[in-house]
Scaffold this motif. Structure first.
Motif, mmCIF file in Angstrom:
data_model
loop_
_atom_site.group_PDB
_atom_site.id
_atom_site.type_symbol
_atom_site.label_atom_id
_atom_site.label_comp_id
_atom_site.label_asym_id
_atom_site.label_seq_id
_atom_site.Cartn_x
_atom_site.Cartn_y
_atom_site.Cartn_z
ATOM 1 N N ASN A 88 5.235 117.713 106.647
ATOM 2 C CA ASN A 88 5.431 116.476 105.881
ATOM 3 C C ASN A 88 4.991 116.655 104.438
ATOM 4 O OD1 ASN A 88 6.501 114.855 107.922
ATOM 5 N ND2 ASN A 88 4.459 114.414 108.737
ATOM 6 N N PHE A 89 3.849 117.337 104.247
ATOM 7 C CA PHE A 89 3.356 117.580 102.891
ATOM 8 C C PHE A 89 4.345 118.447 102.125
ATOM 9 C CE2 PHE A 89 -0.448 116.408 105.159
ATOM 10 C CZ PHE A 89 -1.147 115.653 104.241
ATOM 11 N N ALA A 90 4.839 119.507 102.813
ATOM 12 C CA ALA A 90 5.784 120.413 102.159
ATOM 13 C C ALA A 90 7.045 119.651 101.758
ATOM 14 C CB ALA A 90 6.130 121.559 103.097
ATOM 15 N N PHE A 91 7.530 118.781 102.658
ATOM 16 C CA PHE A 91 8.738 118.019 102.359
ATOM 17 C C PHE A 91 8.521 117.133 101.136
ATOM 18 C CE2 PHE A 91 11.134 114.108 102.505
ATOM 19 C CZ PHE A 91 12.433 114.553 102.698
ATOM 20 N N VAL A 92 7.411 116.395 101.161
ATOM 21 C CA VAL A 92 7.148 115.450 100.063
ATOM 22 C C VAL A 92 7.013 116.191 98.737
ATOM 23 C CG1 VAL A 92 5.420 113.890 99.137
ATOM 24 C CG2 VAL A 92 6.148 113.655 101.507
ATOM 25 N N LEU A 93 6.265 117.313 98.758
ATOM 26 C CA LEU A 93 6.065 118.061 97.518
ATOM 27 C C LEU A 93 7.361 118.683 97.029
ATOM 28 C CD1 LEU A 93 2.630 119.717 98.305
ATOM 29 C CD2 LEU A 93 3.095 117.910 96.650
ATOM 30 N N GLY A 94 8.320 118.876 97.932
ATOM 31 C CA GLY A 94 9.608 119.444 97.534
ATOM 32 C C GLY A 94 10.601 118.421 97.034
ATOM 33 N N GLN A 95 10.234 117.142 97.101
ATOM 34 C CA GLN A 95 11.146 116.090 96.671
ATOM 35 C C GLN A 95 10.986 115.801 95.182
ATOM 36 O OE1 GLN A 95 13.508 114.090 98.450
ATOM 37 N NE2 GLN A 95 13.264 115.892 99.744
ATOM 38 N N PRO A 96 12.088 115.845 94.421
ATOM 39 C CA PRO A 96 11.970 115.480 93.002
ATOM 40 C C PRO A 96 11.419 114.060 92.836
ATOM 41 C CG PRO A 96 14.263 115.962 93.606
ATOM 42 C CD PRO A 96 13.440 116.246 94.801
ATOM 43 N N GLN A 97 11.740 113.203 93.795
ATOM 44 C CA GLN A 97 11.272 111.817 93.701
ATOM 45 C C GLN A 97 9.752 111.716 93.644
ATOM 46 O OE1 GLN A 97 13.086 109.443 96.825
ATOM 47 N NE2 GLN A 97 14.506 108.706 95.270
ATOM 48 N N PHE A 98 9.076 112.594 94.385
ATOM 49 C CA PHE A 98 7.620 112.561 94.376
ATOM 50 C C PHE A 98 7.100 112.848 92.976
ATOM 51 C CE2 PHE A 98 3.553 114.822 94.607
ATOM 52 C CZ PHE A 98 2.776 113.860 95.224
ATOM 53 N N TRP A 99 7.700 113.850 92.319
ATOM 54 C CA TRP A 99 7.222 114.224 90.982
ATOM 55 C C TRP A 99 7.576 113.156 89.962
ATOM 56 C CZ3 TRP A 99 3.659 117.644 91.407
ATOM 57 C CH2 TRP A 99 3.667 118.499 92.522
ATOM 58 N N ILE A 100 8.744 112.516 90.145
ATOM 59 C CA ILE A 100 9.086 111.385 89.272
ATOM 60 C C ILE A 100 8.042 110.288 89.451
ATOM 61 C CG2 ILE A 100 10.744 109.527 88.914
ATOM 62 C CD1 ILE A 100 12.965 111.457 89.602
ATOM 63 N N ALA A 101 7.692 110.037 90.708
ATOM 64 C CA ALA A 101 6.712 108.987 90.998
ATOM 65 C C ALA A 101 5.364 109.327 90.366
ATOM 66 C CB ALA A 101 6.562 108.809 92.508
ATOM 67 N N LEU A 102 4.996 110.601 90.436
ATOM 68 C CA LEU A 102 3.719 111.030 89.858
ATOM 69 C C LEU A 102 3.735 110.823 88.337
ATOM 70 C CD1 LEU A 102 1.124 112.337 90.918
ATOM 71 C CD2 LEU A 102 2.035 114.538 90.213
ATOM 72 N N ARG A 103 4.860 111.234 87.720
ATOM 73 C CA ARG A 103 5.002 111.038 86.272
ATOM 74 C C ARG A 103 4.870 109.560 85.923
ATOM 75 N NH1 ARG A 103 10.951 110.880 84.258
ATOM 76 N NH2 ARG A 103 10.686 108.865 85.234
ATOM 77 N N ASN A 104 5.605 108.708 86.656
ATOM 78 C CA ASN A 104 5.573 107.277 86.368
ATOM 79 C C ASN A 104 4.175 106.706 86.529
ATOM 80 O OD1 ASN A 104 8.289 107.414 86.023
ATOM 81 N ND2 ASN A 104 8.809 106.490 87.979
ATOM 82 N N THR A 105 3.497 107.122 87.601
ATOM 83 C CA THR A 105 2.171 106.578 87.863
ATOM 84 C C THR A 105 1.231 106.890 86.706
ATOM 85 O OG1 THR A 105 2.574 106.956 90.191
ATOM 86 C CG2 THR A 105 0.315 106.499 89.549
#
Lengths: 348, 427
Positions: A88-105
């Motif tokens: 699950n961690f690998a999947f989430v970290l591989g999603q561009p959406q996660f990094w977009i979310a991190l940037r936005n946060t």
């Protein structure tokens, strides 16, 4: 003058039947001694234990349980599935959406927290002066805080409408291009940060004000006699004296800022952070995974990642705040002014 | 009823938030539905938006069935209701005795049909239109939900704006003008745009919704295989609606504040109108006199939305709850719900009733809405297959449309690529 009361003799109790005496009395003494020793050693912990018991139930248990969920396939309704390790961690970290979310946060956090603390400091400094109707002003800054976040979001979403919003209407009247509050990244962050600041600046200001009032007035008097102006007093006395409170305010606003949810969720009608994730924060991403896709395993992984991020940022933050605040301590200031005097000497 | 992304007015959202809190805190069936020895039973019912279940209607049931008390909780949107429903269905407690479920996430719920009470009985066997009953019957033949309303779609239009553009204004003439497929709808739209320079429809997303609901297998095959990204029909509709949107759309995302403002200020001339939408329009643009509704829908008939009542098995009084659900979804009660909220009944028998056939709506220039909606429901030929992934895929599609239509941040092609990536990430 004291009176000494003599203890009434109670032969029946004080001296038990001779036959029992040899066994019982040493044991009774031992027990009461043990009890009183325990009393001294254990009681304090017992008195503070309710907090920790409560914390274990509502804080620690969910934390550990989330970790358990995050290493499994887990559907919101179907419940626990197979153990998948860190997939699950690998999947989430591989999603561009996660990094977009991190940037936005981080972007929303910085745009909101930094101006907020600075503005709160200035407001508190003004409120700390002798104003007429002090209580009125002090209550006034807290007013936005008592407005429910949902109501705040309703008011602001009216202001930040793309086509018929108040702000864009006014810009249009001035002959300027409308701003895509919902379609572009930075304007959407600005709009959300505005909502956050509207709500929290007054609250932060009041905490800082309370700390300011605890600063001994002698310092200011002494500084004034030494010829320090208001600005100099603010930077050389107020700020260093506020250090512990500033650390508290910055740490709590960091935690709150990184967990921001209400405002971005209420920012449009879908509550999913925009069509290209323009203002999708990590908590919104977590919500979309857990409740939109019913995938609790991945949502739990995001929750843990967020937890780790907050811990790391909190530590960095603490270190920075310490460095900055002690950099302004009176000793150093003195040293710096001496240095400056020395430089002046040298220049001459 | 309605779509998943329905947000009524600002005030309703606020009220709904309160209602949700109530649901979250107080309405757990295990607490409220406790039955004491003398047969006193409290039944909770959770709905969203406006089902038309007025206090008077519920009072009537309480009067006819002594010992029953009904507590009604309303959520603001179907999305809120969905989150609440799945969370508590998974937790195994906390749901109301009767839970309303919307068609878009109905398929997701049907996976867990064993957590719901079997409601089949001879009394209700032929109550609904066939496709409504079929969708609520699980693989084991258990009927787990009673249909409430359906959303047969017509076209709503602004007759004053039509007049200004030199188009016919009478609703039978408008129906004749728009008769045909979607090409025809967009063709007339282009005429309107050329004549006025204003927008023809509200948003690409809302129009797409009407088009995709005419496709039987849009995103998934019958065995649940996801075909959304390879289906030429989906891509064709996606491209057609976005190409038309470039000139004809008002670019107002449905249910946004701007969209509600647009309902009143004449930002667009037509919109697709399921029965429940009539109430949304008249409620949000009360001072506008031009809205009318035509007995026509591009590409044949279409259904948008519609709901069910379910009785979760976790409740303590499932038997009494089933009785109430059966009563509420009986034709007579659904007719009074139609009068109260405009929700069009899914019960066959209701279509012969004078209350429905003779119903007119003063706001829409006295349009015979009952008759129009009955005609529209008979024109529905396809019941779209909506399986487990339908809701999240359609969500991703709506975002893809928004990126091009309202946000203007992507081209048709780049937004489609993002859609493909989003669907793959659902896996």
């Amino acid at each position: 003058m004291t009176t000494t009361a003599t203890r009434p003799e109670r032969p029946a109790l004080a001296s038990p039947p001779p036959a029992l005496r040899p066994e019982r009395s040493p044991r009774r003494i031992a027990l009461s001694q043990t009890l009183s020793r325990w009393d001294v050693k254990v009681s304090p912990y017992l008195y503070i234990s309710p907090f920790f018991i409560l914390f274990a139930i509502v804080g620690l248990f969910p934390l550990l349980y989330t970790a358990w969920v995050s290493v499994h396939e887990w559907n919101l309704i179907g419940g626990q599935g197979d153990f998948v390790g860190f997939e699950n961690f690998a999947f989430v970290l591989g999603q561009p959406q996660f990094w977009i979310a991190l940037r936005n946060t981080f972007s929303i956090f910085l745009i909101s927290a930094v101006p907020q603390v600075i503005a709160a400091l200035l407001i508190a400094a003004v409120l700390d002066r002798n104003l007429r109707a002090k209580t009125f002003w002090r209550m006034g800054v807290l007013l936005p805080y008592v407005v429910a976040p949902v109501a705040v979001a309703l008011i602001f979403s009216n202001m930040f409408g793309d086509q018929y919003g108040l702000i864009n209407n006014m810009l249009g009247r001035l002959g300027l291009d409308p701003i895509g509050w919902h379609s572009e990244v930075l304007p959407s962050h600005l709009a959300i940060a505005t909502m956050v600041n509207f709500r929290w600046t007054g609250y932060t200001a009041l905490i800082l004000l309370a700390a300011m009032q605890a600063i001994p007035r002698d310092y200011y008097e002494a500084a004034m006699i030494d010829g320090a102006g208001l600005v100099r007093q603010f930077f050389s006395i107020t700020i260093p004296q506020l250090r512990p409170t500033l650390i508290f305010v910055i740490v709590t606003s960091t935690i709150g800022g990184l967990q921001i949810f209400d405002e971005p969720r209420m920012f449009d009608q879908f509550g999913q952070g925009g069509a290209s994730g323009q203002w999708m924060t990590i908590t919104i991403y977590l919500y979309n995974l857990g409740w939109g896709q019913l995938n609790f395993g991945r949502a739990a992984a995001v929750a843990w990642l967020l937890f780790l991020i907050i811990v790391i940022v909190g530590l960095i933050n603490l270190a920075l705040t310490r460095a900055i605040a002690s950099g302004d301590s009176p000793q150093k200031v003195l040293a710096r002014s001496q240095r400056r005097a020395a430089q002046k000497e040298a220049a001459r | 009823m309605s779509t998943s992304r329905r947000r009524t007015t600002a005030a309703a959202a606020l009220a709904g938030a309160t209602a949700l809190t109530l649901i979250a805190t107080g309405c757990a069936s295990s607490e409220n539905a406790a039955s004491s020895g003398d047969g006193e039973i409290t039944l909770t019912i959770a709905t969203f938006n406006d089902f038309g279940y007025t206090d008077e209607l519920l009072q009537q049931y309480e009067d006819e069935n002594p010992g029953i008390t009904i507590v009604h909780n309303k959520a603001a949107t179907s999305n809120d209701a969905r989150d609440n429903f799945f969370t508590k269905l998974g937790a195994g407690s906390g749901l109301a005795d009767i839970e309303a479920v919307e068609i878009d996430w109905f398929a997701e719920m049907m996976q867990y049909s064993d957590l719901l009470t079997d409601l089949s009985s001879d009394e209700v066997a032929d109550r609904w239109v066939d496709w409504k009953t079929e969708a609520a019957t699980d693989a084991d033949g258990r009927l787990v939900a009673y249909g409430t309303d359906i959303g047969p779609e017509a076209v709503c239009y602004r007759s004053d704006l039509f007049a200004a553009a030199g188009l016919p204004t009478d609703r039978t003439e408008v129906a004749a003008l728009l008769e045909g497929d979607w090409d025809r709808y967009f063709e007339v739209g282009q005429q309107y745009v050329d004549a006025t320079g204003a927008a023809w429809f509200d948003s690409a997303g809302a129009t797409y919704q009407g088009m995709i609901n005419q496709v039987e297998f849009a995103y998934e095959e019958e065995d649940g295989t996801v075909i959304a990204t390879e289906n030429d029909e989906v891509k064709g509709i996606y491209e057609q609606v976005l190409e038309a949107s470039a000139t004809q759309s008002a670019h107002l995302g449905q249910w946004s504040d701007d969209w509600f403002a647009g309902l009143a200020n004449g930002a667009f001339a037509t919109m697709l109108c399921p029965g429940w939408m009539l109430g949304v329009i008249s409620g949000n643009a009360p001072d506008v006199t031009g809205w009318d509704v035509a007995d026509v829908f591009p590409g044949g008939g279409g259904n948008w939305g519609g709901s069910y009542l379910t009785v979760p098995a976790q409740g303590e009084n499932t038997e009494e709850a089933a009785k109430l659900a059966a009563w509420l979804t009986a034709p007579e009660q659904q007719l009074s719900a139609f009068e109260a909220a405009g929700t069009f009944p899914s019960q066959v028998e209701a279509y012969d009733s004078e209350a429905l056939t003779g119903a007119t709506n003063a706001y829409f220039n006295d349009a015979p809405v009952g008759e129009i909606l009955i005609n529209r429901s008979q024109a529905i030929e396809v019941a779209p297959f909506k399986s487990v992934k339908y809701f999240p895929i359609n969500d991703a599609m709506q975002k893809a449309l928004t990126r091009v239509d309202s946000d203007g941040t992507h081209t048709i092609e780049s937004s489609w690529e993002q859609f493909v990536a989003d669907v793959n990430a659902l896996g």
